[in-house]
Design a protein around this motif. Structure first.
Motif, PDB file in Angstrom:
ATOM      1  N   LEU A  74       0.585  -1.778   0.114  1.00  0.00           N
ATOM      2  CA  LEU A  74       0.057  -0.050  -0.131  1.00  0.00           C
ATOM      3  C   LEU A  74       1.129   1.020  -0.107  1.00  0.00           C
ATOM      4  CD1 LEU A  74      -2.716  -0.868   2.606  1.00  0.00           C
ATOM      5  CD2 LEU A  74      -3.408  -0.497  -0.122  1.00  0.00           C
ATOM      6  N   ARG A  75       1.906   0.929   0.447  1.00  0.00           N
ATOM      7  CA  ARG A  75       2.692   2.866   0.964  1.00  0.00           C
ATOM      8  C   ARG A  75       3.468   2.709  -0.440  1.00  0.00           C
ATOM      9  NH1 ARG A  75       2.552   6.209   4.555  1.00  0.00           N
ATOM     10  NH2 ARG A  75       4.976   6.466   4.326  1.00  0.00           N
ATOM     11  N   GLY A  76       3.724   1.498  -0.811  1.00  0.00           N
ATOM     12  CA  GLY A  76       4.053   1.527  -1.726  1.00  0.00           C
ATOM     13  C   GLY A  76       3.878   2.150  -3.219  1.00  0.00           C
ATOM     14  N   THR A  77       2.604   2.168  -3.116  1.00  0.00           N
ATOM     15  CA  THR A  77       1.591   3.283  -4.839  1.00  0.00           C
ATOM     16  C   THR A  77       1.695   4.436  -4.241  1.00  0.00           C
ATOM     17  OG1 THR A  77       0.009   3.503  -3.315  1.00  0.00           O
ATOM     18  CG2 THR A  77       0.371   1.001  -4.193  1.00  0.00           C
ATOM     19  N   ARG A  78       2.913   4.846  -3.857  1.00  0.00           N
ATOM     20  CA  ARG A  78       2.942   5.981  -3.778  1.00  0.00           C
ATOM     21  C   ARG A  78       3.732   6.749  -5.341  1.00  0.00           C
ATOM     22  NH1 ARG A  78       7.827   6.361   0.017  1.00  0.00           N
ATOM     23  NH2 ARG A  78       5.823   5.058   1.564  1.00  0.00           N
ATOM     24  N   ILE A  79       3.923   5.767  -5.836  1.00  0.00           N
ATOM     25  CA  ILE A  79       4.325   6.523  -7.430  1.00  0.00           C
ATOM     26  C   ILE A  79       3.447   6.407  -8.502  1.00  0.00           C
ATOM     27  CG2 ILE A  79       6.955   5.164  -7.725  1.00  0.00           C
ATOM     28  CD1 ILE A  79       5.437   2.785  -9.088  1.00  0.00           C
ATOM     29  N   LEU A  80       1.446   5.720  -7.943  1.00  0.00           N
ATOM     30  CA  LEU A  80       1.329   6.631  -8.679  1.00  0.00           C
ATOM     31  C   LEU A  80      -0.127   7.316  -8.451  1.00  0.00           C
ATOM     32  CD1 LEU A  80      -0.384   2.567  -8.984  1.00  0.00           C
ATOM     33  CD2 LEU A  80       0.752   3.520 -10.736  1.00  0.00           C
ATOM     34  N   LEU A  81       0.813   8.313  -7.239  1.00  0.00           N
ATOM     35  CA  LEU A  81      -0.132   9.340  -6.534  1.00  0.00           C
ATOM     36  C   LEU A  81       0.318  10.308  -6.959  1.00  0.00           C
ATOM     37  CD1 LEU A  81       0.123   7.255  -2.765  1.00  0.00           C
ATOM     38  CD2 LEU A  81      -1.686   6.956  -5.484  1.00  0.00           C
ATOM     39  N   ARG A  82      -0.548  11.726  -6.466  1.00  0.00           N
ATOM     40  CA  ARG A  82       0.301  12.970  -6.022  1.00  0.00           C
ATOM     41  C   ARG A  82       0.543  12.949  -4.749  1.00  0.00           C
ATOM     42  NH1 ARG A  82      -5.084  16.423  -9.119  1.00  0.00           N
ATOM     43  NH2 ARG A  82      -5.898  14.068  -8.582  1.00  0.00           N
ATOM     44  N   GLU A  83      -0.246  12.884  -3.724  1.00  0.00           N
ATOM     45  CA  GLU A  83       0.666  13.061  -2.007  1.00  0.00           C
ATOM     46  C   GLU A  83       0.279  11.821  -2.171  1.00  0.00           C
ATOM     47  OE1 GLU A  83      -1.579  16.274  -0.255  1.00  0.00           O
ATOM     48  OE2 GLU A  83      -1.148  16.643  -2.043  1.00  0.00           O
ATOM     49  N   GLY A  84       0.615  11.577  -0.879  1.00  0.00           N
ATOM     50  CA  GLY A  84       0.439  10.042   0.430  1.00  0.00           C
ATOM     51  C   GLY A  84       1.282   9.312  -0.488  1.00  0.00           C
ATOM     52  N   PRO A  85       0.810   7.921   0.712  1.00  0.00           N
ATOM     53  CA  PRO A  85      -0.327   7.880   0.749  1.00  0.00           C
ATOM     54  C   PRO A  85      -0.336   8.308   2.295  1.00  0.00           C
ATOM     55  CG  PRO A  85       0.718   5.750   0.760  1.00  0.00           C
ATOM     56  CD  PRO A  85       1.493   6.822   0.106  1.00  0.00           C
ATOM     57  N   SER A  86      -1.142   9.562   2.659  1.00  0.00           N
ATOM     58  CA  SER A  86      -1.149   9.696   4.218  1.00  0.00           C
ATOM     59  C   SER A  86      -2.098   8.564   5.347  1.00  0.00           C
ATOM     60  CB  SER A  86      -1.536  10.885   3.929  1.00  0.00           C
ATOM     61  OG  SER A  86      -2.612  11.105   4.027  1.00  0.00           O
ATOM     62  N   LEU A  87      -1.663   8.638   6.103  1.00  0.00           N
ATOM     63  CA  LEU A  87      -2.367   7.746   7.390  1.00  0.00           C
ATOM     64  C   LEU A  87      -2.349   8.459   8.727  1.00  0.00           C
ATOM     65  CD1 LEU A  87      -2.432   4.663   8.556  1.00  0.00           C
ATOM     66  CD2 LEU A  87      -0.424   4.967   9.314  1.00  0.00           C
ATOM     67  N   SER A  88      -3.657   7.855   9.210  1.00  0.00           N
ATOM     68  CA  SER A  88      -3.841   8.620  10.505  1.00  0.00           C
ATOM     69  C   SER A  88      -4.690   7.117  11.014  1.00  0.00           C
ATOM     70  CB  SER A  88      -5.002   9.431  10.575  1.00  0.00           C
ATOM     71  OG  SER A  88      -6.699   9.254   9.426  1.00  0.00           O
ATOM     72  N   VAL A  89      -4.629   7.118  12.836  1.00  0.00           N
ATOM     73  CA  VAL A  89      -5.091   6.331  13.379  1.00  0.00           C
ATOM     74  C   VAL A  89      -5.884   6.873  14.375  1.00  0.00           C
ATOM     75  CG1 VAL A  89      -4.746   4.523  14.959  1.00  0.00           C
ATOM     76  CG2 VAL A  89      -3.290   5.055  12.917  1.00  0.00           C
ATOM     77  N   ASP A  90      -7.179   6.413  14.568  1.00  0.00           N
ATOM     78  CA  ASP A  90      -8.116   7.090  15.554  1.00  0.00           C
ATOM     79  C   ASP A  90      -8.177   6.003  17.143  1.00  0.00           C
ATOM     80  OD1 ASP A  90      -8.500   9.315  15.162  1.00  0.00           O
ATOM     81  OD2 ASP A  90      -9.545   8.481  13.172  1.00  0.00           O
ATOM     82  N   GLU A  91      -8.057   6.099  18.470  1.00  0.00           N
ATOM     83  CA  GLU A  91      -8.288   5.360  19.548  1.00  0.00           C
ATOM     84  C   GLU A  91     -10.291   5.728  19.732  1.00  0.00           C
ATOM     85  OE1 GLU A  91      -6.262   5.362  22.613  1.00  0.00           O
ATOM     86  OE2 GLU A  91      -7.423   3.520  23.640  1.00  0.00           O
ATOM     87  N   VAL A  92     -10.864   4.526  19.426  1.00  0.00           N
ATOM     88  CA  VAL A  92     -12.248   4.537  19.896  1.00  0.00           C
ATOM     89  C   VAL A  92     -12.810   4.530  21.201  1.00  0.00           C
ATOM     90  CG1 VAL A  92     -14.626   3.849  19.007  1.00  0.00           C
ATOM     91  CG2 VAL A  92     -12.794   4.278  16.992  1.00  0.00           C
ATOM     92  N   LEU A  93     -12.973   4.695  21.918  1.00  0.00           N
ATOM     93  CA  LEU A  93     -13.393   3.980  23.158  1.00  0.00           C
ATOM     94  C   LEU A  93     -14.419   4.070  23.987  1.00  0.00           C
ATOM     95  CD1 LEU A  93     -11.495   7.071  25.136  1.00  0.00           C
ATOM     96  CD2 LEU A  93     -11.072   5.007  24.603  1.00  0.00           C
ATOM     97  N   ALA A  94     -15.365   4.210  22.975  1.00  0.00           N
ATOM     98  CA  ALA A  94     -17.018   3.177  22.956  1.00  0.00           C
ATOM     99  C   ALA A  94     -17.262   4.086  21.794  1.00  0.00           C
ATOM    100  CB  ALA A  94     -17.655   4.203  23.676  1.00  0.00           C
ATOM    101  N   ARG A  95     -18.486   2.754  21.455  1.00  0.00           N
ATOM    102  CA  ARG A  95     -19.192   2.686  20.167  1.00  0.00           C
ATOM    103  C   ARG A  95     -20.801   2.186  20.428  1.00  0.00           C
ATOM    104  NH1 ARG A  95     -17.174  -0.298  14.889  1.00  0.00           N
ATOM    105  NH2 ARG A  95     -16.989   2.160  13.796  1.00  0.00           N
ATOM    106  N   ARG A  96     -21.456   2.980  19.727  1.00  0.00           N
ATOM    107  CA  ARG A  96     -22.795   3.006  19.928  1.00  0.00           C
ATOM    108  C   ARG A  96     -23.918   3.186  18.945  1.00  0.00           C
ATOM    109  NH1 ARG A  96     -22.940   7.547  24.388  1.00  0.00           N
ATOM    110  NH2 ARG A  96     -23.511   9.216  23.270  1.00  0.00           N
ATOM    111  N   GLY A  97     -24.599   2.848  18.539  1.00  0.00           N
ATOM    112  CA  GLY A  97     -25.468   2.929  16.588  1.00  0.00           C
ATOM    113  C   GLY A  97     -26.121   4.592  17.902  1.00  0.00           C
ATOM    114  N   ALA A  98     -26.508   4.660  15.960  1.00  0.00           N
ATOM    115  CA  ALA A  98     -26.964   6.687  16.435  1.00  0.00           C
ATOM    116  C   ALA A  98     -28.513   6.341  15.355  1.00  0.00           C
ATOM    117  CB  ALA A  98     -26.751   7.533  14.975  1.00  0.00           C
ATOM    118  N   ARG A  99     -29.171   6.846  16.706  1.00  0.00           N
ATOM    119  CA  ARG A  99     -30.438   7.030  15.838  1.00  0.00           C
ATOM    120  C   ARG A  99     -30.712   7.619  14.271  1.00  0.00           C
ATOM    121  NH1 ARG A  99     -34.477   9.879  20.013  1.00  0.00           N
ATOM    122  NH2 ARG A  99     -33.068  11.653  19.434  1.00  0.00           N
TER     123      ARG A  99
END
Length: 124
Positions: A74-99
């Motif tokens: 995935l990181r090696g696809t950068r030759i096909l990209l304008r920019e990136g790839p860029s990675l972000s990681v989010d930690e989810v402490l709780a999850r519930r369904g939304a109405r």
């Protein structure tokens, strides 16, 4: 739970090559130990922007994924990209369904007057 988002901005005319390279990897990631799900989505406002979103049970499994051959590809696809790839990681402490909201809030006109805003974007 951890959510890893990897964004790609693909140079035209490369999207076909990029899509072929990433589609198989996403299937492999989905079956990885600790992976709760993996999606490959496109941006509705920019046809050259794509996102791989994966959910992980523990940081151990995400760390292993980030050191895997699939992630290196995935990181090696950068030759096909304008920019990136860029990675972000989010930690989810709780999850519930939304109405599901069937009516807009009182007094809300939205972007296009229907109360719901019109466009939907896959950008985070």
């Amino acid at each position: 739970m951890l959510i890893a988002s990897l964004q790609f901005d693909v140079r035209p005319p490369n999207p076909k090559h990029f899509l072929r390279a990433v589609a198989d990897i996403v299937h492999t990631v989905r079956s990885s130990h600790g992976c709760l799900g993996c999606r490959f989505v496109s941006d509705c406002e920019n046809e050259n922007v794509f996102l791989v979103v994966s959910e992980w049970d523990q940081s151990l499994w995400l760390d292993r994924h980030l050191g895997s051959p699939e992630y290196k590809i995935l990181r090696g696809t950068r030759i096909l990209l304008r920019e990136g790839p860029s990675l972000s990681v989010d930690e989810v402490l709780a999850r519930r369904g939304a109405r599901r909201q069937t009516e807009p809030p009182a007094g809300y006109a939205g972007c296009n007057g229907d109360g719901f805003g019109g466009r939907v974007s896959s950008r985070f």
